[in-house]
Design an enzyme around this catalytic site. Structure first.
Site, PDB file in Angstrom:
ATOM      1  N   GLY A  28      -5.817  -4.370  -6.095  1.00 31.83           N
ATOM      2  CA  GLY A  28      -6.711  -3.319  -6.587  1.00 31.83           C
ATOM      3  C   GLY A  28      -6.028  -1.963  -6.521  1.00 31.83           C
ATOM      4  O   GLY A  28      -5.212  -1.616  -7.377  1.00 31.83           O
ATOM      5  N   GLU A  53     -10.264 -13.676  -1.459  1.00 27.54           N
ATOM      6  CA  GLU A  53     -10.357 -12.240  -1.174  1.00 27.54           C
ATOM      7  C   GLU A  53     -11.379 -12.001  -0.057  1.00 27.54           C
ATOM      8  O   GLU A  53     -12.581 -11.881  -0.325  1.00 27.54           O
ATOM      9  CB  GLU A  53     -10.832 -11.476  -2.414  1.00 27.54           C
ATOM     10  CG  GLU A  53      -9.876 -11.510  -3.572  1.00 27.54           C
ATOM     11  CD  GLU A  53      -9.946 -10.200  -4.349  1.00 27.54           C
ATOM     12  OE1 GLU A  53      -8.906  -9.557  -4.460  1.00 27.54           O
ATOM     13  OE2 GLU A  53     -11.029  -9.817  -4.807  1.00 27.54           O
ATOM     14  N   ASN A  68      -6.196  -5.236 -10.750  1.00 25.07           N
ATOM     15  CA  ASN A  68      -7.611  -4.912 -10.991  1.00 25.07           C
ATOM     16  C   ASN A  68      -7.794  -3.399 -10.873  1.00 25.07           C
ATOM     17  O   ASN A  68      -7.772  -2.852  -9.773  1.00 25.07           O
ATOM     18  CB  ASN A  68      -8.486  -5.637  -9.955  1.00 25.07           C
ATOM     19  CG  ASN A  68      -9.946  -5.248 -10.100  1.00 25.07           C
ATOM     20  OD1 ASN A  68     -10.358  -4.745 -11.147  1.00 25.07           O
ATOM     21  ND2 ASN A  68     -10.727  -5.466  -9.058  1.00 25.07           N
ATOM     22  N   TRP A  69      -7.981  -2.773 -12.005  1.00 22.78           N
ATOM     23  CA  TRP A  69      -8.070  -1.299 -12.008  1.00 22.78           C
ATOM     24  C   TRP A  69      -9.464  -0.774 -11.662  1.00 22.78           C
ATOM     25  O   TRP A  69      -9.666   0.415 -11.619  1.00 22.78           O
ATOM     26  CB  TRP A  69      -7.634  -0.777 -13.375  1.00 22.78           C
ATOM     27  CG  TRP A  69      -6.159  -0.543 -13.426  1.00 22.78           C
ATOM     28  CD1 TRP A  69      -5.220  -1.096 -12.603  1.00 22.78           C
ATOM     29  CD2 TRP A  69      -5.451   0.317 -14.318  1.00 22.78           C
ATOM     30  NE1 TRP A  69      -3.976  -0.645 -12.935  1.00 22.78           N
ATOM     31  CE2 TRP A  69      -4.088   0.229 -13.994  1.00 22.78           C
ATOM     32  CE3 TRP A  69      -5.831   1.142 -15.375  1.00 22.78           C
ATOM     33  CZ2 TRP A  69      -3.107   0.935 -14.671  1.00 22.78           C
ATOM     34  CZ3 TRP A  69      -4.852   1.842 -16.057  1.00 22.78           C
ATOM     35  CH2 TRP A  69      -3.507   1.745 -15.709  1.00 22.78           C
ATOM     36  N   HIS A 115     -16.064 -11.136  -8.350  1.00 22.88           N
ATOM     37  CA  HIS A 115     -15.484 -10.113  -7.472  1.00 22.88           C
ATOM     38  C   HIS A 115     -16.567  -9.594  -6.527  1.00 22.88           C
ATOM     39  O   HIS A 115     -17.719  -9.449  -6.917  1.00 22.88           O
ATOM     40  CB  HIS A 115     -14.909  -8.968  -8.320  1.00 22.88           C
ATOM     41  CG  HIS A 115     -14.053  -8.046  -7.503  1.00 22.88           C
ATOM     42  ND1 HIS A 115     -14.586  -7.103  -6.661  1.00 22.88           N
ATOM     43  CD2 HIS A 115     -12.701  -7.953  -7.381  1.00 22.88           C
ATOM     44  CE1 HIS A 115     -13.589  -6.464  -6.050  1.00 22.88           C
ATOM     45  NE2 HIS A 115     -12.442  -6.956  -6.474  1.00 22.88           N
TER      46      HIS A 115
HETATM   47  C1  PEP Z   1      -9.583  -6.040  -5.447  1.00 25.79           C
HETATM   48  O1  PEP Z   1     -10.024  -5.145  -6.155  1.00 25.79           O
HETATM   49  O2  PEP Z   1      -9.855  -7.221  -5.672  1.00 25.79           O
HETATM   50  C2  PEP Z   1      -8.739  -5.677  -4.309  1.00 25.79           C
HETATM   51  C3  PEP Z   1      -8.144  -6.638  -3.642  1.00 25.79           C
HETATM   52  O3  PEP Z   1      -8.624  -4.358  -4.020  1.00 25.79           O
HETATM   53  P1  PEP Z   1      -7.599  -3.687  -2.983  1.00 25.79           P
HETATM   54  O4  PEP Z   1      -6.223  -4.224  -3.298  1.00 25.79           O
HETATM   55  O5  PEP Z   1      -7.712  -2.226  -3.231  1.00 25.79           O
HETATM   56  O6  PEP Z   1      -8.026  -4.099  -1.609  1.00 25.79           O
END
Ligand code: PEP
Length: 250
Positions: free
Chosen positions: A232, A168, A11-12, A99
């Site tokens: 992310g 998440e 996920n950019w 998200h």
């Molecule tokens: C995300 O964007 O869903 C995410 C998990 O970000 P990060 O890996 O930066 O915590």
């Protein structure tokens, strides 16, 4: 990890520009070598890059997803929005929905539900994110939160073959904090059981997301009921992403 293909969803967020295509080439080359046989890499760049990414990854094992879509489909007077149909028309295969960064901008479970039904109608594969806040975690109401998010956002969905879930914890996204493996295992089992009992789906895929990086992956990969990771920050650097993929799959 489960024994299936292992998913790595990059996920950019609101990062990346045309120069990022160079780093994509490097990941494509590695994905071509049979080295990463078990890895399923899905890039979710910003909308501005989807078309280029789709073209670049044609005939590779890498698929492209979007980070969101609007809750109305087709075309219409919705300034600044992108529909599931528009995404599909340029070759997008996946879409992340629910998200926490979209929830914090106003996406409720009801809005997410509308988006899921529309994306499903367009035959996009959906990566639905669920997870609790820090406060909910401390108050020990995680399972209630997950149940409510799942029940509301999956309402009226008839087919689950295009659904992947991502657990998440919001307090873990972008913070460097990760839950204990035992905590992730318990919450992912809970999610899988809800889907099994309520919807009679046996093998739903569940990913973990939240501060996954090249340093903690050796710990996280020991979780035996997850099907991969939503990444992310670390996914924006191809060296880090490849390191994560290699450490998990080789
Ligand atoms: C995300 O964007 O869903 C995410 C998990 O970000 P990060 O890996 O930066 O915590």
């Amino acid at each position: 990890m489960t024994n299936n293909n292992i998913y790595f969803v990059a996920n950019w967020k609101m990062y990346g520009n045309l120069r990022s295509l160079k780093s994509l080439n490097k990941v494509i080359n590695i994905a071509k070598s049979n080295l990463l046989k078990k890895a399923k890499i899905i890039y979710c760049p910003p909308y501005t890059l989807i078309d280029q990414f789709v073209k670049k990854t044609k005939n590779t094992k890498i698929d492209i997803g979007a980070q969101d879509c609007h809750f109305k489909n087709g075309s219409g007077p919705y300034t600044g929005r992108i529909s599931a149909n528009q995404l599909k028309s340029i070759g997008t295969k996946y879409v992340i929905l629910g998200h926490s960064e979209k929830r914090s901008e106003g996406d409720t479970d009801q809005i997410i539900n509308k988006k899921i039904l529309i994306a499903n109608q367009e035959k996009l594969k959906i990566i639905l994110c669920v997870g609790e806040t820090y406060k909910e975690n401390k108050n020990k109401v995680v399972l209630n939160v997950l149940k409510k998010q799942l029940n509301s956002s999956l309402k009226n969905l008839k087919k689950f073959n295009n659904i992947i879930l991502a657990y998440e914890p919001i307090w873990s996204i972008g913070t460097g904090l990760i839950p204990l493996n035992s905590e992730i295992t318990k919450n992912v089992n809970f999610i899988k059981n809800i889907i099994k009992k309520k919807y009679k789906i046996q093998n739903i895929k569940v990913l973990y997301g939240g501060s996954v990086n090249q340093n903690n992956i050796n710990i996280l990969k020991k979780i035996n009921n997850i099907d991969g990771f939503l990444i992310g920050g670390a996914s924006q650097n191809y060296n880090k992403l490849i390191d994560i993929v290699k450490k998990t799959t080789i």
